[in-house]
Write an enzyme that holds these catalytic residues in place. Structure first.
Site, mmCIF file in Angstrom:
data_model
loop_
_atom_site.group_PDB
_atom_site.id
_atom_site.type_symbol
_atom_site.label_atom_id
_atom_site.label_comp_id
_atom_site.label_asym_id
_atom_site.label_seq_id
_atom_site.Cartn_x
_atom_site.Cartn_y
_atom_site.Cartn_z
ATOM 1 N N ASP A 137 -5.006 17.874 -7.014
ATOM 2 C CA ASP A 137 -3.759 17.656 -6.280
ATOM 3 C C ASP A 137 -3.403 16.171 -6.387
ATOM 4 O O ASP A 137 -4.254 15.293 -6.274
ATOM 5 C CB ASP A 137 -3.923 18.065 -4.810
ATOM 6 C CG ASP A 137 -2.582 18.178 -4.105
ATOM 7 O OD1 ASP A 137 -2.211 19.311 -3.729
ATOM 8 O OD2 ASP A 137 -1.895 17.147 -3.930
ATOM 9 N N ILE A 138 -2.129 15.901 -6.596
ATOM 10 C CA ILE A 138 -1.667 14.525 -6.792
ATOM 11 C C ILE A 138 -1.731 13.722 -5.487
ATOM 12 O O ILE A 138 -1.756 12.489 -5.517
ATOM 13 C CB ILE A 138 -0.220 14.550 -7.362
ATOM 14 C CG1 ILE A 138 0.103 13.285 -8.128
ATOM 15 C CG2 ILE A 138 0.809 14.802 -6.280
ATOM 16 C CD1 ILE A 138 1.395 13.377 -8.946
ATOM 17 N N ASN A 170 -0.124 28.261 1.363
ATOM 18 C CA ASN A 170 1.046 28.103 2.218
ATOM 19 C C ASN A 170 2.143 29.012 1.665
ATOM 20 O O ASN A 170 2.396 29.006 0.455
ATOM 21 C CB ASN A 170 1.526 26.645 2.220
ATOM 22 C CG ASN A 170 0.527 25.713 2.873
ATOM 23 O OD1 ASN A 170 -0.071 26.063 3.887
ATOM 24 N ND2 ASN A 170 0.339 24.539 2.307
ATOM 25 N N GLY A 224 4.798 25.015 5.238
ATOM 26 C CA GLY A 224 4.427 23.825 4.486
ATOM 27 C C GLY A 224 4.451 23.994 2.989
ATOM 28 O O GLY A 224 4.046 23.087 2.263
ATOM 29 N N GLN A 225 4.919 25.151 2.496
ATOM 30 C CA GLN A 225 4.985 25.303 1.035
ATOM 31 C C GLN A 225 6.101 24.416 0.484
ATOM 32 O O GLN A 225 7.241 24.453 0.977
ATOM 33 C CB GLN A 225 5.243 26.773 0.655
ATOM 34 C CG GLN A 225 5.158 27.001 -0.863
ATOM 35 C CD GLN A 225 5.283 28.479 -1.264
ATOM 36 O OE1 GLN A 225 5.563 29.351 -0.432
ATOM 37 N NE2 GLN A 225 5.086 28.751 -2.541
ATOM 38 N N HIS A 284 -0.013 28.833 -5.419
ATOM 39 C CA HIS A 284 -1.211 28.022 -5.700
ATOM 40 C C HIS A 284 -2.140 28.091 -4.510
ATOM 41 O O HIS A 284 -1.706 28.092 -3.360
ATOM 42 C CB HIS A 284 -0.830 26.574 -6.007
ATOM 43 C CG HIS A 284 0.080 25.959 -4.981
ATOM 44 N ND1 HIS A 284 1.430 26.225 -4.941
ATOM 45 C CD2 HIS A 284 -0.178 25.146 -3.940
ATOM 46 C CE1 HIS A 284 1.974 25.580 -3.930
ATOM 47 N NE2 HIS A 284 1.017 24.918 -3.299
#
Ligand code: AMP
Length: 111
Positions: A29-30, A84, A90-91, A97
Site C-alpha cells: 500500500d502506498i 472496505n 472508507g473505500q 482489494h
C-alpha cells in the site's frame, strides 16, 4: 481505462509487487497504516468483495489463501484482513482489494 489498480496490473503504473500468480497480485500500500500493509487484488476488475463472491467465489478464497501465505512469510503471529465496501465504509479505490495489515497491535472497534 480509468482504474488505478487495473493500471498497476498491466504495468502502466509502478507498484512494489509482492506476489503475482494465477488470478491475484499483491503489492505494498502506498500509504501504509502498519509495518506490513499489503493490498491483495484480483487481476479481473470487480468493484467490491460482494461482486467477486457473486461472480467467482474461488478468487475470494484465493485472496485469503494469499493473505495467509504472505502473513506467514513475514512472520506475523496475527494480522487483520479488511475489505472496505462503499465510500461510507472508507473505500476509495473501486477495484476490489483485500487489505492485509500487521506488525503492530490493533484496537477494536475499528475507527
Ligand atoms: P480503500 O480505501 O479501502 O479503497 O483502499 C485503497 C488503498 O489503496 C489505500 O490504502 C491507498 O493508500 C491505496 N492506494 C491508492 N493508490 C495506490 C497506489 N498507486 N499504489 C499502492 N496503493 C495505493
Amino acid at each position: 481505462m480509468e482504474c488505478i489498480f487495473c493500471k498497476i496490473i498491466v504495468g502502466e503504473i509502478p507498484a512494489k509487487l509482492i506476489y503475482d500468480r494465477n488470478e491475484v497480485i499483491a503489492f505494498d500500500d502506498i500509504n501504509p497504516q502498519a509495518p506490513t500493509h499489503l493490498l491483495i487484488v484480483p487481476k479481473k476488475h470487480f468493484e467490491n468483495a460482494g461482486e467477486i463472491a457473486e461472480s467467482d467465489a474461488e478468487i475470494l478464497a484465493e485472496m485469503f489463501r494469499v493473505a495467509k501465505e504472505l502473513a506467514k512469510g513475514r512472520g506475523l503471529s496475527g494480522y487483520r484482513t479488511v475489505f472496505n465496501t462503499g465510500a461510507e465504509a472508507g473505500q476509495s479505490v473501486f477495484h476490489a482489494h483485500l487489505h492485509l495489515i500487521g506488525g503492530r497491535a490493533f484496537g477494536w472497534p475499528p475507527g
